[in-house]
Scaffold this active site. Structure first.
Site, mmCIF file in Angstrom:
data_model
loop_
_atom_site.group_PDB
_atom_site.id
_atom_site.type_symbol
_atom_site.label_atom_id
_atom_site.label_comp_id
_atom_site.label_asym_id
_atom_site.label_seq_id
_atom_site.Cartn_x
_atom_site.Cartn_y
_atom_site.Cartn_z
ATOM 1 N N ARG A 58 28.058 -17.549 -79.058
ATOM 2 C CA ARG A 58 28.433 -16.908 -77.788
ATOM 3 C C ARG A 58 28.314 -17.861 -76.608
ATOM 4 O O ARG A 58 29.094 -17.788 -75.656
ATOM 5 C CB ARG A 58 27.601 -15.648 -77.581
ATOM 6 N N ARG B 212 22.304 -13.110 -86.126
ATOM 7 C CA ARG B 212 22.046 -12.782 -84.717
ATOM 8 C C ARG B 212 21.569 -14.014 -83.952
ATOM 9 O O ARG B 212 21.910 -14.211 -82.789
ATOM 10 C CB ARG B 212 21.076 -11.608 -84.605
ATOM 11 N N HIS C 166 30.704 -10.150 -83.109
ATOM 12 C CA HIS C 166 29.765 -9.030 -83.290
ATOM 13 C C HIS C 166 29.017 -9.270 -84.595
ATOM 14 O O HIS C 166 29.574 -9.807 -85.541
ATOM 15 C CB HIS C 166 30.535 -7.699 -83.387
ATOM 16 N N THR D 139 23.683 -11.289 -76.297
ATOM 17 C CA THR D 139 24.921 -10.519 -76.088
ATOM 18 C C THR D 139 25.725 -11.067 -74.902
ATOM 19 O O THR D 139 26.953 -11.174 -74.972
ATOM 20 C CB THR D 139 24.568 -9.031 -75.830
ATOM 21 N N GLU E 66 28.213 -0.608 -91.411
ATOM 22 C CA GLU E 66 29.341 -1.380 -90.881
ATOM 23 C C GLU E 66 30.156 -2.042 -92.001
ATOM 24 O O GLU E 66 31.383 -2.117 -91.922
ATOM 25 C CB GLU E 66 28.815 -2.433 -89.888
ATOM 26 N N PHE F 237 29.792 1.550 -70.802
ATOM 27 C CA PHE F 237 30.820 0.573 -71.192
ATOM 28 C C PHE F 237 31.577 0.970 -72.463
ATOM 29 O O PHE F 237 32.429 0.228 -72.943
ATOM 30 C CB PHE F 237 30.205 -0.828 -71.343
ATOM 31 N N ASN G 32 32.651 -11.424 -75.791
ATOM 32 C CA ASN G 32 31.601 -12.328 -76.264
ATOM 33 C C ASN G 32 31.863 -12.869 -77.666
ATOM 34 O O ASN G 32 30.952 -13.283 -78.371
ATOM 35 C CB ASN G 32 30.222 -11.665 -76.134
ATOM 36 N N LYS H 235 35.997 -11.320 -82.544
ATOM 37 C CA LYS H 235 36.650 -10.367 -81.644
ATOM 38 C C LYS H 235 37.983 -10.893 -81.089
ATOM 39 O O LYS H 235 38.262 -12.101 -81.162
ATOM 40 C CB LYS H 235 35.690 -10.033 -80.496
ATOM 41 N N TYR I 299 31.892 1.964 -82.997
ATOM 42 C CA TYR I 299 30.888 1.777 -81.946
ATOM 43 C C TYR I 299 30.219 3.098 -81.527
ATOM 44 O O TYR I 299 29.662 3.167 -80.422
ATOM 45 C CB TYR I 299 31.528 1.116 -80.726
HETATM 46 P P1 CMP Z 1 28.415 -6.160 -79.695
HETATM 47 O O1 CMP Z 1 27.368 -6.951 -80.381
HETATM 48 O O2 CMP Z 1 29.762 -6.123 -80.319
HETATM 49 O O3 CMP Z 1 27.899 -4.651 -79.511
HETATM 50 C C1 CMP Z 1 28.315 -3.820 -78.464
HETATM 51 C C2 CMP Z 1 29.081 -4.555 -77.415
HETATM 52 O O4 CMP Z 1 29.151 -3.926 -76.158
HETATM 53 C C3 CMP Z 1 28.405 -5.877 -77.130
HETATM 54 O O5 CMP Z 1 28.564 -6.737 -78.211
HETATM 55 C C4 CMP Z 1 29.114 -6.280 -75.826
HETATM 56 O O6 CMP Z 1 30.279 -7.034 -76.063
HETATM 57 C C5 CMP Z 1 29.509 -4.946 -75.208
HETATM 58 N N1 CMP Z 1 28.849 -4.689 -73.937
HETATM 59 C C6 CMP Z 1 29.471 -4.502 -72.766
HETATM 60 N N2 CMP Z 1 28.585 -4.275 -71.784
HETATM 61 C C7 CMP Z 1 27.371 -4.315 -72.326
HETATM 62 C C8 CMP Z 1 26.044 -4.151 -71.820
HETATM 63 N N3 CMP Z 1 25.806 -3.900 -70.534
HETATM 64 N N4 CMP Z 1 25.009 -4.274 -72.701
HETATM 65 C C9 CMP Z 1 25.234 -4.503 -74.014
HETATM 66 N N5 CMP Z 1 26.476 -4.654 -74.547
HETATM 67 C C10 CMP Z 1 27.530 -4.570 -73.721
#
Ligand code: CMP
Length: 136
Positions: free
Chosen positions: A105, A88, A118, A94, A129, A60, A115, A12, A52
């Site tokens: 992360r 993962r 992805h 996350t 994806e 968010f 973070n 990212k 997304y």
């Molecule tokens: P990612 O794995 O890219 O998938 C969705 C993204 O939303 C996640 O990583 C986070 O960076 C972002 N995000 C922001 N707020 C939240 C939240 N409350 N819960 C989960 N993902 C979040």
């Protein structure tokens, strides 16, 4: 029985901006993934919204899409045994503050938004994806 899979990984904007791409790729390779394809790109907000889509109803969503389109990203197809689950595990939770030691992360993530990486969360989403970024 072997279960070679492909998964989509994104480095990212927060990590690309801090010049962490090579370090993160080394960690991925150390964990016996093959980087099958990769490209460094910048996407428009509209594309991030499409990518997304599953998070459309989340509070968010807007910030998430603005963020992913805010700078360069590195998108990769990773391949190995159980690639989806293993990636993962390697990424960690996350929220970086909840991620385990040794995960990407935990080491590089700044916040739940920034973070650093992805990864696809299921075989169905991995296919969607991968096609999103690499279908010719
Ligand atoms: P990612 O794995 O890219 O998938 C969705 C993204 O939303 C996640 O990583 C986070 O960076 C972002 N995000 C922001 N707020 C939240 C939240 N409350 N819960 C989960 N993902 C979040």
């Amino acid at each position: 029985m072997s279960n070679t899979e492909q998964t989509l990984s994104i480095i990212k904007p927060d990590a690309v901006e801090r010049n962490l791409s090579e370090e993160i790729k080394e960690k991925i390779i150390e964990n016996i993934f093959k980087i099958f394809k990769e490209k460094k790109i910048k996407i428009e907000k509209q594309e991030a919204e499409k990518f997304y889509q599953v998070h459309q109803s989340k509070p968010f969503y807007n910030d998430l899409c603005s963020y992913l389109s805010s700078g360069a990203i590195v998108v990769m197809i990773l391949e190995r045994e159980n690639a989806i689950l293993e990636n993962r595990k390697l990424m960690g939770a996350t929220d970086p503050s909840k991620a385990e030691d040794g995960t990407i992360r935990k080491k590089y993530g700044i916040s739940i938004d920034k973070n650093s990486v992805h990864g696809s969360d299921s075989p169905e989403n991995a296919k969607i994806e991968i096609d999103f970024f690499f279908k010719e």
